[in-house]
Scaffold this motif. Sequence first.
Motif, PDB file in Angstrom:
ATOM      1  N   HIS A  29       0.816  -1.220   0.000  1.00  8.73           N
ATOM      2  CA  HIS A  29       0.000   0.000   0.000  1.00  8.73           C
ATOM      3  C   HIS A  29       0.846   1.264   0.000  1.00  8.73           C
ATOM      4  O   HIS A  29       0.344   2.350  -0.299  1.00  8.73           O
ATOM      5  N   ARG A  30       2.132   1.141   0.286  1.00 12.20           N
ATOM      6  CA  ARG A  30       3.009   2.314   0.295  1.00 12.20           C
ATOM      7  C   ARG A  30       3.355   2.776  -1.117  1.00 12.20           C
ATOM      8  O   ARG A  30       3.846   3.882  -1.300  1.00 12.20           O
ATOM      9  N   GLY A  31       3.103   1.926  -2.096  1.00 14.48           N
ATOM     10  CA  GLY A  31       3.465   2.256  -3.465  1.00 14.48           C
ATOM     11  C   GLY A  31       2.293   2.788  -4.274  1.00 14.48           C
ATOM     12  O   GLY A  31       1.317   3.313  -3.745  1.00 14.48           O
ATOM     13  N   PHE A  32       2.413   2.612  -5.585  1.00 11.78           N
ATOM     14  CA  PHE A  32       1.400   3.170  -6.487  1.00 11.78           C
ATOM     15  C   PHE A  32       1.552   2.465  -7.830  1.00 11.78           C
ATOM     16  O   PHE A  32       2.333   1.520  -7.972  1.00 11.78           O
ATOM     17  N   LEU A  33       0.806   2.925  -8.811  1.00 11.17           N
ATOM     18  CA  LEU A  33       0.992   2.440 -10.176  1.00 11.17           C
ATOM     19  C   LEU A  33       2.415   2.748 -10.634  1.00 11.17           C
ATOM     20  O   LEU A  33       3.024   3.721 -10.194  1.00 11.17           O
ATOM     21  N   PHE A 402      12.492  -4.059   0.541  1.00  8.98           N
ATOM     22  CA  PHE A 402      11.614  -4.040  -0.628  1.00  8.98           C
ATOM     23  C   PHE A 402      10.544  -2.957  -0.484  1.00  8.98           C
ATOM     24  O   PHE A 402      10.290  -2.177  -1.401  1.00  8.98           O
ATOM     25  N   SER A 403       9.912  -2.906   0.673  1.00  3.02           N
ATOM     26  CA  SER A 403       8.848  -1.933   0.909  1.00  3.02           C
ATOM     27  C   SER A 403       9.366  -0.504   0.820  1.00  3.02           C
ATOM     28  O   SER A 403       8.699   0.384   0.283  1.00  3.02           O
ATOM     29  N   SER A 404      10.562  -0.292   1.340  1.00  2.99           N
ATOM     30  CA  SER A 404      11.155   1.051   1.282  1.00  2.99           C
ATOM     31  C   SER A 404      11.374   1.488  -0.159  1.00  2.99           C
ATOM     32  O   SER A 404      11.064   2.628  -0.535  1.00  2.99           O
ATOM     33  N   ASP A 405      11.905   0.581  -0.990  1.00  6.71           N
ATOM     34  CA  ASP A 405      12.109   0.907  -2.409  1.00  6.71           C
ATOM     35  C   ASP A 405      10.780   1.114  -3.130  1.00  6.71           C
ATOM     36  O   ASP A 405      10.643   2.028  -3.949  1.00  6.71           O
ATOM     37  N   TRP A 406       9.800   0.278  -2.826  1.00  4.74           N
ATOM     38  CA  TRP A 406       8.513   0.360  -3.515  1.00  4.74           C
ATOM     39  C   TRP A 406       7.762   1.649  -3.179  1.00  4.74           C
ATOM     40  O   TRP A 406       6.957   2.149  -3.978  1.00  4.74           O
ATOM     41  N   SER A 407       8.031   2.210  -2.019  1.00  2.00           N
ATOM     42  CA  SER A 407       7.312   3.423  -1.602  1.00  2.00           C
ATOM     43  C   SER A 407       7.732   4.652  -2.397  1.00  2.00           C
ATOM     44  O   SER A 407       7.008   5.648  -2.432  1.00  2.00           O
ATOM     45  N   GLU A 408       8.906   4.597  -3.027  1.00  3.66           N
ATOM     46  CA  GLU A 408       9.390   5.738  -3.816  1.00  3.66           C
ATOM     47  C   GLU A 408       8.796   5.655  -5.215  1.00  3.66           C
ATOM     48  O   GLU A 408       9.156   4.777  -6.002  1.00  3.66           O
ATOM     49  N   LYS A 409       7.874   6.575  -5.548  1.00  5.03           N
ATOM     50  CA  LYS A 409       7.164   6.491  -6.815  1.00  5.03           C
ATOM     51  C   LYS A 409       7.151   7.847  -7.524  1.00  5.03           C
ATOM     52  O   LYS A 409       6.394   8.761  -7.162  1.00  5.03           O
ATOM     53  N   SER A 410       7.985   7.973  -8.546  1.00  5.78           N
ATOM     54  CA  SER A 410       8.015   9.208  -9.330  1.00  5.78           C
ATOM     55  C   SER A 410       6.689   9.422 -10.053  1.00  5.78           C
ATOM     56  O   SER A 410       6.206  10.557 -10.170  1.00  5.78           O
ATOM     57  N   GLY A 411       6.093   8.338 -10.558  1.00  6.39           N
ATOM     58  CA  GLY A 411       4.824   8.455 -11.275  1.00  6.39           C
ATOM     59  C   GLY A 411       3.714   8.984 -10.390  1.00  6.39           C
ATOM     60  O   GLY A 411       2.919   9.836 -10.814  1.00  6.39           O
ATOM     61  N   ARG A 412       3.633   8.481  -9.165  1.00  5.97           N
ATOM     62  CA  ARG A 412       2.616   8.968  -8.224  1.00  5.97           C
ATOM     63  C   ARG A 412       2.819  10.442  -7.919  1.00  5.97           C
ATOM     64  O   ARG A 412       1.864  11.241  -7.960  1.00  5.97           O
ATOM     65  N   ASP A 413       4.058  10.845  -7.635  1.00  5.15           N
ATOM     66  CA  ASP A 413       4.334  12.233  -7.272  1.00  5.15           C
ATOM     67  C   ASP A 413       4.053  13.166  -8.446  1.00  5.15           C
ATOM     68  O   ASP A 413       3.461  14.244  -8.271  1.00  5.15           O
ATOM     69  N   TYR A 414       4.465  12.757  -9.642  1.00  4.04           N
ATOM     70  CA  TYR A 414       4.231  13.580 -10.839  1.00  4.04           C
ATOM     71  C   TYR A 414       2.735  13.735 -11.094  1.00  4.04           C
ATOM     72  O   TYR A 414       2.239  14.846 -11.350  1.00  4.04           O
TER      73      TYR A 414
END
Length: 594
Positions: A29-33, A402-414
Motif C-alpha cells: 500500500h506504500r506504493g502506487f501504479l 523491498f517496501s522502502s524501495d517500492w514506496s518511492e514512486k516518481s509516477g505517483r508524485d508527478y
Amino acid sequence: MNRVLRNPVDVVAGVLILLSVAWRAVVSHRGFLAIDDFPIMSQADAYGLDFEHLFGLYNNHFMPGGRLITLAVERLAGYDYTPLLVLMLLGQLAVGIAFYRLLKLMLPAGWGLLLPLCVLVFNPLTLEVTAWWAVGVNLLPMQLAMILAVGAQVRYMRTGDRHHLVSLAAAVLVGLLFFEKVLFAIPLVFLVALCLYAPGGPIRALVTTIRRWWQSWLLLTVIALVYLGAYLAMSTASTLRQPSSAGEVGTFFGQYFGEALAPGLLGGPWSWLAAGDGTAVVAPTTAARWASWMLMLALVAGTIWWRRWVAVRAWTLLVLFTGLAGGLLAATRLGSGFSGVAGLVPRYLGDVIVVAALCVGFAICGLRRTDDTVEERRAPVPLAAAAAVLLLASSVLSSVDFSSDWSEKSGRDYLRTAQADLSMAEAGTVFMDQPVPEEVVPSMSSPWNMQSRFFGPLEKEPVFVTEAQRLSIFDASGHIRPAWVDGVRAEPGPVKGCGYQVTKGRTVRIPLQSEVVDYWQVLRIGYLSDKETTATVQVGDHPARTFAVRRGLNAMFVLMLAGGDEATLKADDPAANICTDEIEIGTLVPQPVG
C-alpha cells in the motif's frame, strides 16, 4: 467447533494465509501504479471494449482477461491504486487457498503441510506480484492456473474420472486469457506425472506416463497447438530478443539460480537494488549467497537421506521445470541493455516458486500416491515448525528493504502534483503534447508516454493544442509553468526598431543562427502588428503553418515540422505590417524565472 478441533492444521493454515495477505497489504500500500501500469490504463481509457484492444498484444503479452479487468477499474476509479491493490490481494488469497488444497491432495496430512505453504505465500520473491499491477494481473492468474491444473491432473490419475480432464482444460484455458506463459502449466502437469507418480527408472517412467494418461496429453497438446498458432500469428518477431553471447547466458543462469532462487527459497534475498519506479531486483550480499547455497545443499542432502527416492524425484522435478523456465527466458529476454540484471528480476521466478514450494513439501513430507497410500515415515514436526518460523522471520526481514524501495514512486508524485495544479489552473490554460519524464513512463512505451495519453484517465484532463498565444507546460515534477522555447534563434533583423518587417504581402526570409534538426519543433515568435490577420511561417522544405495574428504586441507558439537554417514569414493581408525580431525554434521548456 468440533470440526475445528479435529482439523487444527486447517485453522493454522487459514491464519497463515490471511497473515500473508495482510503482510503483503502492508508492504504494497506504500506504493502506487508504476511504468507499464500507466500505458495499460491509458489504453483502456482510449479504446474501451474495442476488440483489437482487448485481444491485441501488450509487449507481446496476450491478456484479454487482464485488459477487461483493467478497463472496469479504470472506468470506475481512474488512476486509483486501491481497487487494483484489493484485486491483487484477493488473487493472492485465492492462490493461497488453492495451494493449500493442493498440498492436502498430494501430501500426507499433518503439520508438515504448513512449511511448503509458507514457502509460497510468504515468499519475498513474489511480493511484486501483489504490488505491481502489470505483474500481478499476469502472474496471479498464472499461479492459480498452475495449481488448479496440477490438482485436476492428480485427481484424474487417481480416479480416472474424465470430468477432471474438463477441469484441467478449463484451468489452462482461463489462465491463458491472462498470460501466454500459462502454457507452462502443460509441461508442469506432465513433469508432475512423470517425476512423482510414474513408477520405475527414467525410460520406464516416461513410457508409463505417456501410455497411462495419454488423454491428458492429447487434450493439452491440442490446446497448446491452437493457442500457439494464434499467438504467433499476432506477435511480431521484431520485439523478440536473443542473447548476444554465451557469457551473457551464463551470467543470467548464475543470477537466476544462485542469487535469486536459492536465497528466495529461504526467505531471501534480504537486500534489494532499487530499479526506478518498478519493483526492486534482488541483491543478496556475497555472504548471504554463500549461506543460502550451503543451506540449500544441506536441505537437498538431508531430504534425500530422509525420503530417499521421493526426495530425488521432487528435486528432479524442480530442476527440470526451473531449467525449462529459465531456458525460455534466456532465449527471449536477453540481448538488451538490461540483460546484465535479468536473472535478478523476481517476477521471472513467479511460476518457479509455486513448483519449488511443492517440491519442498514432497521432499520433507512425502507423497500421497495415486492409490491414496502414504509413506509411514512422518515429517519431523518440531524441525518443520522451526523452519517455518525462521522462514517467516527471514521473509519479513527481506520485505523491509523491498517496501522502502517500492514506496518511492516518481509516477505517483508527478501525477498528484499535476492533478493539484490542474484543479487550480485558470480557465483557458492549454498545453502542447510532450512526453512525461522518462522515470514515469519510459520512451520505449511511445506513444503512451505522451502527456495526452498519460492524463487521459483523469476526470479533469489538460487541454492540448498545436498553437497558442499563451502556453503552459508541465515541468519535470508535474507543476504547471509558463512555457518557453529553447533552441535555435533567428539572426537579428535588418530594420532598426523592427527587426524583420513583413508588409505588402511579401515573403520575408529569416536566416537562423544554426541549422534546425529535421523533426517536429515548436516555434515561438514575438511580434508587433498593426492589424489582426493571419500569417504563414515555414522552416525548410516542410509544409507551411498558418497562425492567427493579433493587433499589438503579442507572441505565438506553433507546433510544426521544421528543418534547415532559414525560415520564411508572410502576412496574408497585404495591408498588415508586422515586425518581429524574436523567433526561436526548438523544444518546449518552462519559462526561466526572472
